[in-house]
Write a protein that holds these residues in place. Structure first.
Motif, short mmCIF file in Angstrom:
data_model
loop_
_atom_site.label_atom_id
_atom_site.label_comp_id
_atom_site.label_asym_id
_atom_site.label_seq_id
_atom_site.Cartn_x
_atom_site.Cartn_y
_atom_site.Cartn_z
N ALA A 6 0.90 -1.16 0.13
CA ALA A 6 0.14 0.38 0.01
C ALA A 6 0.48 1.63 0.01
O ALA A 6 0.85 2.36 -0.93
N ASP A 7 1.61 1.26 1.07
CA ASP A 7 2.49 2.41 0.96
C ASP A 7 3.47 2.67 -0.79
O ASP A 7 4.01 3.92 -0.63
N LEU B 249 1.02 4.21 -2.59
CA LEU B 249 1.11 5.78 -2.68
C LEU B 249 2.09 6.83 -3.49
O LEU B 249 1.85 7.37 -3.71
N GLY C 11 1.95 9.48 -6.12
CA GLY C 11 2.33 10.90 -5.48
C GLY C 11 2.79 11.55 -6.09
O GLY C 11 3.76 11.14 -6.77
N VAL D 75 -1.48 2.69 4.81
CA VAL D 75 -2.80 3.55 3.82
C VAL D 75 -2.04 5.33 4.76
O VAL D 75 -1.64 5.79 3.68
N SER E 15 1.09 6.36 6.01
CA SER E 15 2.01 7.06 4.32
C SER E 15 2.12 8.05 3.57
O SER E 15 2.24 8.54 2.87
N TRP E 16 0.92 8.15 3.58
CA TRP E 16 -0.30 10.17 2.86
C TRP E 16 -0.23 11.03 3.75
O TRP E 16 0.18 11.38 2.75
#
Lengths: 458, 503
Positions: A246-247, A250, A254, A407, A410-411
């Protein structure tokens, strides 16, 4: 899981240094083998490319294609991983060996079909690649997926030597053929060669299964029952695999990431150090496998056999205590060994960046990543221990929590800026580990209550 | 609403047998009493076809299945900590056989209208686990915990099922045993306040004890077979204690504790029944069904000494046959018919038949099989019973009514049937002789004594006939129940009226 444990214990009992190293290496290959080999192969190809003067590697779509193939095949097959493992364990327990191969064929057909559809849709629907490259990419995606299925089957049969051998041979073929074909056909040749290596791995594993479990050729989808019976296990496998990617996803999408081509994104600043960091968890993996398969398993078995063999309550309490002790001892050793390794790696990181020809910008993420991987592997081990006690719902909630924190955190770090990259993953691993240790501790403390009172009546 | 709710455990109307027939006859004999039946059965899977044609005055049949696995989960708000405290104290009191906390326990964990712990919670709760492990340590069982645990579960599951059992509304609850049915009666009283009667045919806790001691399904640690131990396995002990508690709770909540004969009443008292609430209402027989009487004063050419009963081991027919051999030597002109079906225990019958051959009695001893005894009695000179266990044998009542004296072993009601129970009854004189069990010589002596003395034998026959007419008339005994019902229904109605006017 008993077979490997006893063989390992025998190896350790020889007290010979060589044998011990062999056992560690062996178990290390078992648990993190596939990932390790993949990172090494990618690294080798990368180095070879550089050695050959193909500096364009990072700019090509080859590496992101391979990473995507691994990431998404793991996430999709993750749904099936745990229920299938459980189904096979039950088959083996019932000594129903005739069902083994038909189940394997069934799982291959199911996974192959789904992954072919997903891969083909992605490559032909959303990308505009040369036909040969696209076809080879789909081939790689499907082959890697089928290889995960093969691993599940061979691991359940406890034949870890075959897994290692298949991966080493496949890895060598990947590097050799990739390098060789790249000179003939360019990027497409790379992809073809790499995929060929994976096919070799898959075929070797399948061969092993066919030899071990001869049966009439048939297809069985009986294992799908277990998806309905243990939905929590399906969620555990899926959300864990999604969480560890997931990271990265992202970061690809990103600010620091970039679009390589069509749907392919990459973020070298994040990917490369994190992948490298994963390599540092190898010692824990080996140690854990040895502990859980030997002393922990013995204590675990002692507890349940005390109940079944009509022992008194104080005797059951004593077995529970020794089980808890064994777990604490295992965790203690893990902390010491992995902690030392991780600290050494963090300290030595600057000296690695140079020889590995990495960008100095990676250094900070690498250090955080090593720490994150350390905590994540402990979380994984705690989760496996929980599953040993059949605490499926708890494990499911923990992996979902890991996914969500990863999630969210990391966001947030993406918003905070480059100095914080990696901290999201670290936070998620820390939170998940803490929760898992608390749950494990409480559950084991109340193990007798849970074992007896929470049994259904009927 | 019914007048009387009969609470029945595994008998009427599903299973044919002595108790079931008694219930059926009682309901038929009191056509103006409105009954409802509350039956306790193991599970839905058990045989549930009616073996009797249930009379019109039965308004409803309610079934409660004790061995099913779902237990109620509904509860009210309130302090569970305190409620568990009450549970713990109740169990502590059990050791002293003190059940005074039962109403409080019922309010807090039983009654769906007020309980703060549901039966389901009670079954799975951590606090229950703590009590359970404490009880295990307390009992100093060093044996299998897993068996302790499942014994607890299986013994308590039926109780939790009973808590939520549907109880038909009635003015009086009459349970035909203690045990689960008895507990249900106590719960009915706690829920409705209505009076409770209990009639015990056999003594439930004793019957269960014998059954459990012989049970194979309860774990017992294997001991050296050379060592004979008196102790029962702790798990069997748990079951035995459970049924003892159920009996005691039934007695504690019963307004009248009825049994068939004096020996049983004494057993009830020794098992915790308060003497002042116990009474005997024996089984009676229909006087009109046995019209023919023995003609006294005619000395028979050949004596007929009959054994009346099924040919089964509990009746100890072999002792009768051995006694016959002794009588045969002294009085070769005596005949020994064995009157009753012999197909129930074929092996035992074979052994008896072989014994008859071995003792050379073929010519004077005959197995008649199932015959109509009514016509037979007046032609008999003596009826002999050698049973090792009996309740209140009908054969004695029938034989006596017809004027036939009896020789019977000292079991169940035999002694009071032959010698009289009350002073008034005893004044009638004996209607037969009592012998020890399994004693062929004593039985033979008694038979010979009575055969040798015609006057005494006839006097006993006459006394027996009078005794049955006066004290064992079915109509009078049914009337005794009717009187009891009237009394308690009236009490119950007055109490309800009182409650209604108060509120």
């Amino acid at each position: 899981m008993a077979g490997i444990g006893f063989r390992l214990r025998k190896m350790l009992d020889q007290e010979s240094y060589l044998a011990t190293i062999q056992a560690y290496l062996y178990s290390g290959l078992i648990s993190s083998g596939p990932w390790l080999i993949t990172v090494l192969v990618l690294g080798a190809i990368s180095l070879l490319q550089r050695g050959a003067g193909h500096w364009s590697c990072e700019q090509t779509i080859f590496r992101p294609t391979v990473v995507y193939a691994y990431a998404f095949s793991l996430i999709v097959v993750g749904i099936l991983q745990m229920p299938l493992t459980r189904y096979l364990a039950d088959l083996l327990f019932a000594r129903d060996f005739a069902m083994y191969l038909p189940t394997y064929v069934g799982a291959l057909v199911l996974v192959g079909g789904i992954q072919l559809a997903i891969g083909a849709t992605a490559v032909f629907g959303f990308a505009d690649w040369p036909l040969a490259y696209a076809a080879h990419a789909v081939m790689l995606y499907v082959t890697v997926s089928l290889t995960w299925v093969a691993i599940i089957f061979v691991s359940a049969a406890k034949d870890f030597y075959s897994i290692s051998l298949a991966y080493v041979v496949g890895g060598i073929v990947s590097v050799g053929a990739g390098y060789g074909l790249q000179n003939v056909r360019g990027d497409d040749g790379y992809m073809l060669g790499f995929a060929l290596g994976q096919i070799v791995t898959f075929l070797l594993l399948s061969l092993r299964l066919v030899v071990e479990f001869p049966s009439a050729l048939a297809v069985s989808f009986d294992f799908l029952r277990y998806l309905r019976r243990f939905p929590s296990l399906a969620i555990v496998g899926f959300s864990y695999n999604l969480a560890i990617w997931a990271d990265k996803i992202l970061f690809w999408l990103g600010k620091p990431g970039r679009q390589v081509d069509a749907f392919l994104h990459a973020c070298e600043l994040y990917d490369v150090p994190i992948f490298l960091a994963y390599l540092t968890i190898l010692p824990s993996m080996s140690l854990f496998l040895i502990r859980i398969e030997t002393s922990f398993y013995r204590a675990y078995k002692g507890f349940y056999s005390a109940i079944v063999h009509k022992r008194s309550l104080p005797a059951i309490h004593r077995e529970r205590d020794s089980l808890a002790d064994s777990m604490r001892l295992s965790i203690g050793r893990l902390l010491k060994v992995q902690g030392t390794v991780s600290l050494v790696c963090i300290a030595a990181a600057p000296y690695l960046v140079g020889p590995l020809r990495l960008d100095w910008a990676y250094l900070s993420v690498l250090r955080i990543g090593i720490l994150g991987a350390f905590l994540q592997v402990l979380f994984l081990l705690a989760s496996i221990a929980l599953l040993y006690f059949e605490f499926r719902t708890e494990t499911m909630l923990l992996t979902l929590a890991f996914l969500l924190t990863n999630v969210a955190a990391s966001w947030i770090t993406l918003q905070l800026g480059v100095a914080y990259y990696g901290y999201g993953y670290l936070t998620a691993s820390f939170v998940a580990l803490l929760a898992a240790v608390i749950v494990l501790d409480r559950r084991v403390a109340a193990l007798e209550y849970i074992t007896f009172m929470q049994q259904p009546i009927g | 609403m019914a007048d009387v709710c009969l609470i029945l455990e595994g008998t009427y109307p599903y299973i044919a047998g002595g108790v079931s027939t008694w219930v059926h006859n009682l309901i038929r004999a009191l056509p103006r009493v409105r009954f409802s039946l509350l039956t306790v059965l193991p599970s839905r899977e058990t045989q549930r076809e009616y073996r009797y044609e249930v009379p019109q005055n039965v308004l409803s049949v309610t079934e409660c299945f004790v061995h099913e696995y779902s237990v109620g989960d509904a509860r009210c708000r309130g302090s569970r900590r305190q409620a568990f405290e009450v549970v713990a104290r109740f169990y502590a009191d059990l050791k002293r056989r003190d059940y005074r906390r039962l109403p409080e326990l019922y309010r807090l964990v039983g009654d769906p209208a007020s309980r703060v712990i549901s039966p389901r919670e009670l079954f799975y709760h951590r606090r229950t686990w703590q009590m359970l492990t404490a009880a295990y340590e307390d009992a100093q069982i060093d044996d299998s915990f897993v068996d302790f645990f499942w014994t607890w579960r299986y013994s308590h599951l039926p109780l939790l099922r009973l808590i939520d059992a549907p109880i038909p509304r009635a003015s009086v609850y009459h349970t035909i045993s203690t045990g689960y049915a008895g507990l249900l009666a106590a719960i009915a009283k706690l829920r409705t306040g209505a009076p409770v009667l209990v009639t015990e045919h056999g003594i439930y806790s004793n019957e269960r004890r014998i059954e459990i001691e012989q049970a194979q399904w309860i774990y017992e640690r294997k001991v050296d077979s050379a060592v004979i131990t008196e102790t029962v396995s702790p798990f069997k002990q748990m079951w035995i204690e459970l049924f003892e508690h159920l009996s005691r709770i039934t007695y504690a909540y019963a307004d009248q504790i009825i049994t068939l004969f004096e020996n049983n009443r004494r057993l009830q008292i020794s098992s915790g029944a308060p003497a002042e609430r116990t009474r005997v209402i024996p089984n009676g027989i229909s006087l009109t069904a046995f019209k023919e009487r023995k003609q006294f004063g005619i000395k028979p050419e050949v004596f007929q000494v009959a054994f009346v009963g099924r040919v089964v081991s509990i009746k100890d027919v072999k002792t009768f046959i051995r006694a016959c051999r002794i009588v045969h030597e002294r009085r070769p002109d005596t005949r020994f018919p064995i009157v009753g079906p012999y197909d129930e225990e074929p092996e035992y019958y074979q052994e008896c038949a072989a014994m008859v051959g071995a003792l050379g009695l073929q010519d004077c001893l005959e197995f008649t099989g199932r015959v109509d005894v009514r016509a037979l009695y007046p032609r008999l000179d003596l009826v002999v019973l050698t049973s090792i266990s009996e309740a209140q044998p009908l054969a004695i009542l029938e034989a006596n009514l017809c004027g036939v004296a009896c020789v019977a072993t000292d079991v169940g009601a035999c002694s009071e049937l032959l010698n009289g129970r009350t002073p008034e009854d005893r004044a009638l004189g004996p209607s037969g002789l009592i012998t020890p069990i399994a004693d062929p010589a004593a039985t033979a002596d008694a038979i010979c004594t009575l055969l040798a003395d015609d006057q005494r034998r006839w006097a006993m026959g006459a006394a027996g006939s009078e005794r049955v007419r006066r004290f064992y008339n079915e109509q009078n005994l049914n009337f005794a129940y009717l009187e009891l019902y009237r009394h308690y229904v009236g009490l119950s109605e007055r109490r309800r009226a009182q409650v209604a006017s108060d509120s």
